[in-house]
Motif scaffolding. Structure first.
Motif, PDB file in Angstrom:
ATOM      1  N   ALA A  52     110.627 -72.621  14.467  1.00  0.00           N
ATOM      2  CA  ALA A  52     110.897 -71.181  14.393  1.00  0.00           C
ATOM      3  C   ALA A  52     112.397 -70.897  14.439  1.00  0.00           C
ATOM      4  CB  ALA A  52     110.184 -70.459  15.535  1.00  0.00           C
ATOM      5  N   TRP A  76     114.118 -71.685  11.124  1.00  0.00           N
ATOM      6  CA  TRP A  76     113.895 -70.701  10.058  1.00  0.00           C
ATOM      7  C   TRP A  76     114.607 -69.381  10.353  1.00  0.00           C
ATOM      8  CZ3 TRP A  76     113.227 -71.368   5.330  1.00  0.00           C
ATOM      9  CH2 TRP A  76     112.883 -70.305   4.485  1.00  0.00           C
ATOM     10  N   HIS A  98     109.193 -66.176   4.253  1.00  0.00           N
ATOM     11  CA  HIS A  98     108.474 -67.153   5.056  1.00  0.00           C
ATOM     12  C   HIS A  98     109.013 -68.554   4.810  1.00  0.00           C
ATOM     13  CE1 HIS A  98     105.536 -64.727   7.084  1.00  0.00           C
ATOM     14  NE2 HIS A  98     105.240 -64.104   5.968  1.00  0.00           N
ATOM     15  N   ASN A  99     108.800 -69.398   5.796  1.00  0.00           N
ATOM     16  CA  ASN A  99     109.208 -70.794   5.725  1.00  0.00           C
ATOM     17  C   ASN A  99     108.278 -71.546   4.775  1.00  0.00           C
ATOM     18  OD1 ASN A  99     109.893 -73.463   6.139  1.00  0.00           O
ATOM     19  ND2 ASN A  99     109.686 -73.392   8.364  1.00  0.00           N
ATOM     20  N   GLU A 151     102.487 -67.251  10.782  1.00  0.00           N
ATOM     21  CA  GLU A 151     103.898 -66.940  10.981  1.00  0.00           C
ATOM     22  C   GLU A 151     104.129 -65.455  10.777  1.00  0.00           C
ATOM     23  OE1 GLU A 151     107.594 -69.427   9.757  1.00  0.00           O
ATOM     24  OE2 GLU A 151     107.110 -68.175   8.019  1.00  0.00           O
ATOM     25  N   THR A 172     111.561 -65.259  14.032  1.00  0.00           N
ATOM     26  CA  THR A 172     110.435 -66.021  13.490  1.00  0.00           C
ATOM     27  C   THR A 172     109.477 -66.332  14.628  1.00  0.00           C
ATOM     28  OG1 THR A 172     111.835 -67.072  11.813  1.00  0.00           O
ATOM     29  CG2 THR A 172     109.712 -68.113  12.276  1.00  0.00           C
ATOM     30  N   VAL A 191     107.518 -62.989  10.570  1.00  0.00           N
ATOM     31  CA  VAL A 191     108.974 -62.967  10.509  1.00  0.00           C
ATOM     32  C   VAL A 191     109.438 -61.528  10.350  1.00  0.00           C
ATOM     33  CG1 VAL A 191     109.192 -65.302   9.562  1.00  0.00           C
ATOM     34  CG2 VAL A 191     109.009 -63.363   7.993  1.00  0.00           C
TER      35      VAL A 191
END
Length: 232
Positions: free
Chosen positions: A70, A73, A85-86, A101, A148, A103
């Motif tokens: 987290a 990112w 998003h990652n 997730e 994140t 964010v």
């Protein structure tokens, strides 16, 4: 971005429909130690578990490996100035059968918390009964807070270590006529008013009654002193 606003995105993946868990053997190490939990991450961790507790759910456990992912990112979003998003989340997180997730970007933790809570999809991640673990990363760039939150339902019992988040005093925003959000609903439940999350005249009257009963100045505004008295 206008001052005081917040933008958020969500993601939820399940191995049953996306990919087999066996495809991802280990977590990828990212810069930054999860043991050094930021005050913003700690504050949001307290808020998210309070929201789960208010809904009768068990608290999430903060995990070092998820914090690493987290934080990496959050640092990336802050450096490029782009909310996203990652794309490597499923390969960087180990031992999962469901992973999610949230964010966001905004001025502070309370604004982001309200934005997440007011979004049905993000709130579903927060209140998902299958999630047991969480990692939180935060970063600032040009006065904007990037956050994140990575959720996990582990495949097997966790061998990764937990994180002892630093103890910080929770800072609540001042509530008054027109305020909206989860914290308004929390006050309403405490005062036995219909918890719709909207601070209207009925809520103001209930706050004033509470303030008079506890020998506070009856302004109908939930300030720091009223918040402290409201705590059970």
């Amino acid at each position: 971005m206008p001052t005081g606003s917040a933008r958020v995105l969500l993601l939820r993946l399940a191995t049953a429909t996306v990919v087999t868990a066996a495809s991802f053997g280990g977590a990828v190490a990212l810069a930054g130690s999860a043991n050094a939990v930021s005050s913003d991450a700690s504050a949001y961790f307290s808020r998210i578990n309070a929201e789960r507790a208010d809904n009768g759910l068990r608290p999430l456990t903060m995990r070092t490996d998820l914090n690493d992912v987290a934080q990496g990112w959050a640092n990336h979003m802050a450096s490029v100035g782009l909310l996203s998003h990652n794309p490597k989340l499923t390969s960087q997180v180990a031992n999962w059968q469901t992973v999610g997730e949230n964010v966001g970007e905004g001025p502070d933790v309370p604004s982001l918390d309200t934005a997440f809570w007011n979004s049905p999809g993000h709130r579903a991640n927060i209140l998902d009964t299958s999630y047991r673990d969480v990692g939180i990363g935060t970063a600032y760039a040009d006065g904007v807070l990037w956050i994140t939150i990575d959720f996990r339902d582990p495949m097997t019992a966790e061998a990764t270590s937990t994180v002892a988040a630093p103890r910080t005093s929770t800072v609540h925003r001042t509530l008054h006529l027109g305020s909206r959000g989860h914290d308004v609903a929390r006050v309403q439940r405490r005062l036995h008013v219909h918890a719709d999350g909207v601070f209207g005249p009925r809520t103001k009257r209930a706050v004033m009654r509470f303030q008079r009963h506890h020998h506070l100045r009856a302004t109908g505004v939930v300030n720091a002193r009223t918040w402290r008295t409201l705590k059970p």
